[in-house]
Enzyme design. Structure first.
Site, mmCIF file in Angstrom:
data_model
loop_
_atom_site.group_PDB
_atom_site.id
_atom_site.type_symbol
_atom_site.label_atom_id
_atom_site.label_comp_id
_atom_site.label_asym_id
_atom_site.label_seq_id
_atom_site.Cartn_x
_atom_site.Cartn_y
_atom_site.Cartn_z
ATOM 1 N N HIS A 270 34.507 44.465 44.168
ATOM 2 C CA HIS A 270 34.087 44.175 43.091
ATOM 3 C C HIS A 270 34.659 44.886 41.891
ATOM 4 C CE1 HIS A 270 31.284 43.133 39.905
ATOM 5 N NE2 HIS A 270 31.036 41.691 40.629
ATOM 6 N N GLU A 325 28.640 37.592 47.421
ATOM 7 C CA GLU A 325 29.259 36.512 48.019
ATOM 8 C C GLU A 325 29.014 36.374 49.619
ATOM 9 O OE1 GLU A 325 29.584 34.299 46.167
ATOM 10 O OE2 GLU A 325 30.958 34.926 44.248
HETATM 11 N N1 ACO Z 1 39.939 43.292 51.317
HETATM 12 C C1 ACO Z 1 40.767 44.102 51.357
HETATM 13 N N2 ACO Z 1 41.337 44.622 50.323
HETATM 14 C C2 ACO Z 1 40.825 44.739 49.089
HETATM 15 C C3 ACO Z 1 39.646 43.955 48.874
HETATM 16 C C4 ACO Z 1 39.151 43.160 49.818
HETATM 17 N N3 ACO Z 1 38.325 42.298 49.751
HETATM 18 N N4 ACO Z 1 39.273 44.109 47.514
HETATM 19 C C5 ACO Z 1 40.321 45.074 46.782
HETATM 20 N N5 ACO Z 1 41.018 45.493 47.942
HETATM 21 C C6 ACO Z 1 42.185 46.439 47.853
HETATM 22 C C7 ACO Z 1 43.247 45.669 46.968
HETATM 23 O O1 ACO Z 1 44.070 45.227 48.053
HETATM 24 C C8 ACO Z 1 43.795 47.003 46.435
HETATM 25 O O2 ACO Z 1 44.870 47.670 47.186
HETATM 26 P P1 ACO Z 1 46.103 48.485 46.711
HETATM 27 O O3 ACO Z 1 45.598 49.261 45.705
HETATM 28 O O4 ACO Z 1 46.597 49.001 47.982
HETATM 29 O O5 ACO Z 1 46.874 47.241 46.210
HETATM 30 C C9 ACO Z 1 42.741 47.836 45.909
HETATM 31 O O6 ACO Z 1 41.530 47.294 47.067
HETATM 32 C C10 ACO Z 1 42.155 47.702 44.548
HETATM 33 O O7 ACO Z 1 42.061 46.316 44.371
HETATM 34 P P2 ACO Z 1 42.157 45.603 42.802
HETATM 35 O O8 ACO Z 1 42.590 43.986 43.123
HETATM 36 O O9 ACO Z 1 42.380 46.574 41.955
HETATM 37 O O10 ACO Z 1 40.461 45.166 42.667
HETATM 38 P P3 ACO Z 1 39.866 44.576 41.525
HETATM 39 O O11 ACO Z 1 38.705 45.280 41.132
HETATM 40 O O12 ACO Z 1 40.702 44.062 40.537
HETATM 41 O O13 ACO Z 1 39.196 43.118 42.419
HETATM 42 C C11 ACO Z 1 38.267 41.505 43.442
HETATM 43 C C12 ACO Z 1 37.788 43.031 42.414
HETATM 44 C C13 ACO Z 1 38.950 40.509 42.939
HETATM 45 C C14 ACO Z 1 36.548 41.084 43.841
HETATM 46 C C15 ACO Z 1 38.543 41.986 44.868
HETATM 47 O O14 ACO Z 1 37.953 43.024 45.474
HETATM 48 C C16 ACO Z 1 38.768 40.934 45.843
HETATM 49 O O15 ACO Z 1 39.571 39.970 45.910
HETATM 50 N N6 ACO Z 1 37.615 40.688 46.739
HETATM 51 C C17 ACO Z 1 37.778 39.401 47.703
HETATM 52 C C18 ACO Z 1 37.149 38.306 47.170
HETATM 53 C C19 ACO Z 1 35.768 38.358 46.921
HETATM 54 O O16 ACO Z 1 35.085 38.795 47.644
HETATM 55 N N7 ACO Z 1 35.608 37.684 45.834
HETATM 56 C C20 ACO Z 1 34.185 37.671 45.199
HETATM 57 C C21 ACO Z 1 33.934 38.687 44.154
HETATM 58 S S1 ACO Z 1 32.239 38.751 43.572
HETATM 59 C C22 ACO Z 1 32.000 37.541 42.438
HETATM 60 O O17 ACO Z 1 33.049 36.967 42.035
HETATM 61 C C23 ACO Z 1 30.904 36.889 41.860
#
Ligand code: ACO
Length: 384
Positions: A270, A325
């Site tokens: 998140h 979620e």
């Molecule tokens: N699974 C695997 N790796 C992840 C995940 C995940 N769910 N979330 C983040 N990471 C990793 C990224 O690949 C990244 O790795 P890297 O630095 O090696 O490239 C690192 O963690 C940081 O990721 P960011 O993209 O900077 O995290 P951000 O805070 O921008 O993203 C988000 C948040 C979009 C929710 C992300 O965690 C994600 O895509 N999760 C999966 C989709 C999801 O569950 N969405 C619902 C969110 S809740 C809502 O919207 C109400």
């Protein structure tokens, strides 16, 4: 004309591009970390995994409140002893406009169109009021459910005034009164989805309201922002993911494979929360209280444990915890809502938060108009 002399105007034009491109004020892409307003509606404590509406912890609201009470709390700032929020029948013009939409339309597009039509009929004035917020929140489920019926060539179902708003939505969609457990579970989901601070859709609603535009326009804009995949959430992705995993014995191999391929696990991570999302914790309890969910939950809980362990191994520097979620998927599956309705159902609940923010923004009555750093070409002139 600004009243400046021609010579002054020319001097200003000459200076402008050079001055702005040298603008050294700090800029934060995506406005991350920027304070863009003040609110008394909710606080999201990402570090400690806590969420409060008007000071009340989300877990307490889910356990002891109803969506109708929570919506009143968001709108008025005070906990109502009792509250009812009854679904409103959709006006004929809204129903007629729904009949013109192709049956395969995305429910989010349908909801946005229905609220737009309703706003045109109501000619809402400014500033937005609590009464307008109640009516908008009460008509949206009727319109969305009516579309759910029409696309199946069935007649819309009139709201049942004895049912709470979320249960009424299920009733109008399916034509059958939901059982008590499903009604309570969807009510709990509406409570956790009702509000979440200055997220993109809420900010959109506030920007629109700040221009003294009306409440229906603010909510249509917010729905447009929520529709984007980076915001609208991923509960149907969680359902697909658990279906693909299929059984606990395949979970570790499946998750390792997905992470090796650089894929994201749906329902984890998140932007704000670095701790377990308190909404996921509240919805997990709700899902556990539902009947017929034992097999699904058994798989979900074990997949969650393995996913958290493997995410911690891959990203020791960044806590990636369960987000809302993951257990939203369980609850919405449990109440047998079609997955294509998940994002729009989220919007039905978030109407309460969007409209509360619109009312708060209107009280501040200050147009939101930030500055931008100019990075284009310096002054130049057309040939000849
Ligand atoms: N699974 C695997 N790796 C992840 C995940 C995940 N769910 N979330 C983040 N990471 C990793 C990224 O690949 C990244 O790795 P890297 O630095 O090696 O490239 C690192 O963690 C940081 O990721 P960011 O993209 O900077 O995290 P951000 O805070 O921008 O993203 C988000 C948040 C979009 C929710 C992300 O965690 C994600 O895509 N999760 C999966 C989709 C999801 O569950 N969405 C619902 C969110 S809740 C809502 O919207 C109400």
């Amino acid at each position: 004309m600004t009243g400046s002399t021609t010579a002054e105007g020319a001097a200003a034009r000459e200076a402008a591009p050079a001055e702005t491109s040298a603008d050294s004020r700090p800029y934060s892409p995506g406005l991350a970390g920027v304070l863009a307003g003040e609110t008394a509606i909710a606080v999201v404590d990402g570090e400690r995994g806590r969420l409060f509406y008007r000071g009340y912890p989300i877990g307490e609201l889910v356990e002891r409140g109803t969506f109708a009470q929570v919506a009143e709390l968001l709108w008025t700032g005070e906990w109502p002893g009792k509250a009812t929020l009854v679904a409103e029948p959709a006006p004929p013009a809204v129903l007629n406009s729904l009949r013109l939409l192709p049956p395969e339309s995305a429910p989010m597009d349908v909801l946005r169109s229905a609220i737009s039509t309703w706003g045109a009929i109501e000619k809402l004035g400014w500033p937005p009021t609590v009464e307008q917020a109640r009516r908008l929140t009460a008509i949206a489920p009727t319109a969305l459910a009516a579309f759910g019926r029409l696309r199946q060539k069935k007649d819309p179902v009139e709201p049942d005034p004895s049912l709470p708003l979320p249960a009424n939505f299920l009733y109008m969609l399916n034509g059958e009164r939901p059982d008590e457990a499903s009604a309570r579970a969807l009510d709990a989901y509406f409570i956790v989805a009702a509000e979440h601070g200055f997220n993109a859709s809420t900010f959109t609603a506030r920007v629109i309201t700040s221009t003294r535009s009306d409440l229906a326009s603010a909510v249509c804009g917010a729905i447009g922002a929520l529709k984007g995949p980076l915001h609208g959430g991923a509960p149907s992705g969680v359902v697909d993911q658990l279906h693909e995993i299929g059984s606990v014995d395949r979970a570790e191999e499946w998750i390792r494979g997905a992470l090796d391929r650089g894929e994201r696990l749906m329902g984890f991570g998140h932007r704000v929360y670095r701790a377990y999302d308190p909404r996921a914790a509240a919805l997990r309890k709700v899902a556990e209280s539902m009947t017929g969910m034992a097999d699904w939950l058994d798989l979900a809980v074990k997949v969650e444990d393995i996913a958290l362990r493997l995410l911690a191994e891959r990203h020791p520097e960044r806590p990636l915890k369960t987000n809302v979620e993951f257990y939203t998927a369980a609850v919405l599956q449990g109440v047998k809502l079609p997955p294509e309705f998940y994002p729009a159902t989220f919007a039905l609940a978030r109407n309460a938060g969007w409209t509360a923010h619109a009312i708060e923004q209107a009280a501040a009555d200050k147009i939101i108009r930030p500055d931008v750093r100019y990075v284009g070409p310096p002054e130049r002139h057309l040939p000849g």
